[in-house]
Design a protein around this motif. Structure first.
Motif, short mmCIF file in Angstrom:
data_model
loop_
_atom_site.label_atom_id
_atom_site.label_comp_id
_atom_site.label_asym_id
_atom_site.label_seq_id
_atom_site.Cartn_x
_atom_site.Cartn_y
_atom_site.Cartn_z
N LYS A 41 1.32 35.43 81.91
CA LYS A 41 2.35 36.42 81.92
C LYS A 41 2.19 37.37 83.10
O LYS A 41 3.12 38.04 83.49
N VAL A 44 4.70 37.87 86.27
CA VAL A 44 6.12 38.14 86.09
C VAL A 44 6.63 39.20 87.06
O VAL A 44 7.66 39.00 87.71
N MET A 45 5.94 40.30 87.19
CA MET A 45 6.40 41.38 88.06
C MET A 45 6.41 40.94 89.52
O MET A 45 7.38 41.15 90.24
N ASP A 98 -0.51 37.06 90.25
CA ASP A 98 -0.75 38.50 90.26
C ASP A 98 -2.10 38.80 90.91
O ASP A 98 -2.20 39.66 91.77
N GLY A 155 1.96 43.94 85.91
CA GLY A 155 1.79 42.62 85.32
C GLY A 155 0.41 42.38 84.74
O GLY A 155 0.25 41.56 83.84
N ARG A 163 0.96 46.32 81.28
CA ARG A 163 1.65 45.41 82.21
C ARG A 163 2.79 46.08 82.95
O ARG A 163 3.09 45.74 84.08
#
Length: 178
Positions: A41, A44-45, A98, A155, A163
């Motif tokens: 996950k 994502v950013m 990330d 993130g 996050r």
């Protein structure tokens, strides 16, 4: 801000660095059939903000892999939790990460994706912890080299918290029991 010792990468620094990385990627991948692969996950950013800076012909897909379990250190055993929906045959693949910590999971992922018939597989990572890297990985695009402290934001999480912070900060050891 009580949970952090300090912010090490500001929101503005992230934005400027993503502009620079996107410019390099547009040049390097001009005219190519590019698939951006985000690693869930945490990415994502980075993926969302980077993809908006790239040509609309670039496609996106997502994988979820785990080598952490519920701890803060990599276990070294990688599991695919969600695989790609896209065939990689003949594609130029750019993994968007990330952070590169030990590099163990990323090394495994690079080998896995290269075995699927991609034309090329490269890596773009916002953050890298050079002192923590245990596996030699050629990373095409790196935003920032950071210390080996436990970081959150943009993130990156601890127990699924932090996050959504627009910056990267060092988490106080007493928060995560470090």
């Amino acid at each position: 801000m009580d949970d952090f010792t300090k912010v090490i990468v500001s929101e503005n620094d992230i934005s400027r660095k993503l502009d620079d990385i996107a410019e390099q990627i547009r040049t390097d991948y001009a005219g190519k059939d590019v698939l951006l692969v985000g690693v869930l996950k945490g990415a994502v950013m980075v993926m969302a903000d980077l993809a908006r800076r790239l040509p609309p012909s670039f496609q996106m897909d997502w994988m979820a892999v785990s080598s952490y379990g519920s701890g803060t250190k990599s276990s070294g055993v990688v599991r695919i939790l969600k695989d790609l929906d896209t065939d990689l045959t003949g594609r130029d693949v750019l993994i968007v990460e990330d952070i590169i910590d030990s590099g163990i999971t990323l090394h495994w992922l690079l080998n896995n994706l290269r075995s699927r018939g991609a034309n090329s597989v490269e890596v773009a990572a916002l953050l890298r912890k050079p002192e923590a890297v245990q596996v030699d990985i050629d990373v095409q695009y790196v935003g920032f080299d950071i210390p080996s402290d436990f970081v959150v934001g943009y993130g990156l999480d601890y127990a699924e918290k932090y996050r959504t912070l627009p910056f990267v900060a060092i988490l106080k050891p007493e928060v995560y029991g470090g």
